[in-house]
Design a protein around this motif. Structure first.
Motif, PDB file in Angstrom:
ATOM      1  N   PRO A 179       0.845  -1.198   0.000  1.00  0.00           N
ATOM      2  CA  PRO A 179       0.000   0.000   0.000  1.00  0.00           C
ATOM      3  C   PRO A 179       0.877   1.243   0.000  1.00  0.00           C
ATOM      4  O   PRO A 179       2.039   1.190   0.422  1.00  0.00           O
ATOM      5  CB  PRO A 179      -0.781  -0.096   1.310  1.00  0.00           C
ATOM      6  N   GLY A 180       0.328   2.365  -0.469  1.00  0.00           N
ATOM      7  CA  GLY A 180       1.158   3.546  -0.553  1.00  0.00           C
ATOM      8  C   GLY A 180       0.448   4.847  -0.279  1.00  0.00           C
ATOM      9  O   GLY A 180      -0.779   4.918  -0.211  1.00  0.00           O
ATOM     10  N   LEU A 181       1.257   5.868  -0.130  1.00  0.00           N
ATOM     11  CA  LEU A 181       0.806   7.238   0.099  1.00  0.00           C
ATOM     12  C   LEU A 181       1.552   8.120  -0.887  1.00  0.00           C
ATOM     13  O   LEU A 181       2.776   8.080  -0.955  1.00  0.00           O
ATOM     14  CB  LEU A 181       1.137   7.680   1.531  1.00  0.00           C
ATOM     15  N   ALA A 182       0.809   8.899  -1.655  1.00  0.00           N
ATOM     16  CA  ALA A 182       1.421   9.865  -2.569  1.00  0.00           C
ATOM     17  C   ALA A 182       1.027  11.261  -2.121  1.00  0.00           C
ATOM     18  O   ALA A 182      -0.137  11.519  -1.832  1.00  0.00           O
ATOM     19  CB  ALA A 182       0.947   9.619  -3.995  1.00  0.00           C
ATOM     20  N   ARG A 228       4.918  26.374   2.743  1.00  0.00           N
ATOM     21  CA  ARG A 228       4.264  26.608   4.034  1.00  0.00           C
ATOM     22  C   ARG A 228       4.780  25.615   5.061  1.00  0.00           C
ATOM     23  O   ARG A 228       4.728  24.402   4.861  1.00  0.00           O
ATOM     24  CB  ARG A 228       2.752  26.470   3.891  1.00  0.00           C
ATOM     25  N   THR A 229       5.267  26.125   6.160  1.00  0.00           N
ATOM     26  CA  THR A 229       5.833  25.289   7.210  1.00  0.00           C
ATOM     27  C   THR A 229       4.788  24.350   7.791  1.00  0.00           C
ATOM     28  O   THR A 229       5.077  23.173   8.038  1.00  0.00           O
ATOM     29  CB  THR A 229       6.427  26.173   8.329  1.00  0.00           C
ATOM     30  N   ASP A 230       3.563  24.844   8.001  1.00  0.00           N
ATOM     31  CA  ASP A 230       2.534  23.996   8.580  1.00  0.00           C
ATOM     32  C   ASP A 230       2.176  22.837   7.653  1.00  0.00           C
ATOM     33  O   ASP A 230       1.987  21.699   8.093  1.00  0.00           O
ATOM     34  CB  ASP A 230       1.290  24.791   8.952  1.00  0.00           C
ATOM     35  N   ARG A 265       5.098  15.698   6.638  1.00  0.00           N
ATOM     36  CA  ARG A 265       6.146  14.925   7.311  1.00  0.00           C
ATOM     37  C   ARG A 265       5.533  13.932   8.310  1.00  0.00           C
ATOM     38  O   ARG A 265       5.937  12.760   8.364  1.00  0.00           O
ATOM     39  CB  ARG A 265       7.129  15.861   8.023  1.00  0.00           C
ATOM     40  N   MET A 266       4.523  14.353   9.050  1.00  0.00           N
ATOM     41  CA  MET A 266       3.877  13.469  10.022  1.00  0.00           C
ATOM     42  C   MET A 266       3.104  12.347   9.319  1.00  0.00           C
ATOM     43  O   MET A 266       3.081  11.206   9.789  1.00  0.00           O
ATOM     44  CB  MET A 266       2.958  14.270  10.944  1.00  0.00           C
ATOM     45  N   ALA A 306       3.827   8.347   9.702  1.00  0.00           N
ATOM     46  CA  ALA A 306       2.773   7.379  10.016  1.00  0.00           C
ATOM     47  C   ALA A 306       2.705   6.291   8.947  1.00  0.00           C
ATOM     48  O   ALA A 306       2.527   5.108   9.264  1.00  0.00           O
ATOM     49  CB  ALA A 306       1.422   8.084  10.148  1.00  0.00           C
ATOM     50  N   ALA A 307       2.857   6.671   7.682  1.00  0.00           N
ATOM     51  CA  ALA A 307       2.837   5.695   6.593  1.00  0.00           C
ATOM     52  C   ALA A 307       3.998   4.708   6.741  1.00  0.00           C
ATOM     53  O   ALA A 307       3.824   3.501   6.559  1.00  0.00           O
ATOM     54  CB  ALA A 307       2.903   6.407   5.245  1.00  0.00           C
ATOM     55  N   ALA A 308       5.166   5.208   7.090  1.00  0.00           N
ATOM     56  CA  ALA A 308       6.328   4.338   7.272  1.00  0.00           C
ATOM     57  C   ALA A 308       6.111   3.366   8.433  1.00  0.00           C
ATOM     58  O   ALA A 308       6.483   2.190   8.350  1.00  0.00           O
ATOM     59  CB  ALA A 308       7.584   5.176   7.506  1.00  0.00           C
TER      60      ALA A 308
END
Length: 114
Positions: free
Chosen positions: A71-74, A81-83, A89-90, A94-96
């Protein structure tokens, strides 16, 4: 279904079965209101999230073993934007944790649709 159970004494029911959530009372802790019972129960949001991630990881591992599919996340991030970068990044973290493949593409805010 993830099979997550919320326990209250002898009562256990699948997560999400006819329940409503109230506002969190403390970091990671929220009240779970059950319309059928008319009372609220204190739950540990961090523990529930960890259980959900364990279930997703197990499902991900099963999919890989049975079908050779990961399964993946793209993610497509436009701008600086930093936010937004923190959110991405979060999500990648979580995906990893659950064994997902992830790919991201970052573009300057001046990028066009063409």
């Amino acid at each position: 279904a993830l099979g997550l159970q919320l326990q209250h004494g002898r009562d256990a029911r699948p997560f999400g079965a006819s329940v409503a959530f109230a506002q969190p009372r403390a970091a990671g802790v929220a009240m779970l209101a059950s319309p059928a019972e008319g009372r609220a129960r204190l739950i540990d949001g961090k523990a529930i999230a960890a259980a959900v991630r364990r279930d997703i990881k197990a499902s991900s591992d099963e999919l890989k073993a049975a079908h050779g599919t990961t399964p993946g996340l793209a993610v497509v991030l436009v701008g600086n934007r930093t936010d937004s970068a923190t959110y991405v990044r979060m999500k990648k973290k979580a995906a990893a944790e659950v064994g997902f493949y992830s790919v991201d593409r970052n573009f300057d805010e001046t990028v066009t649709q063409e």
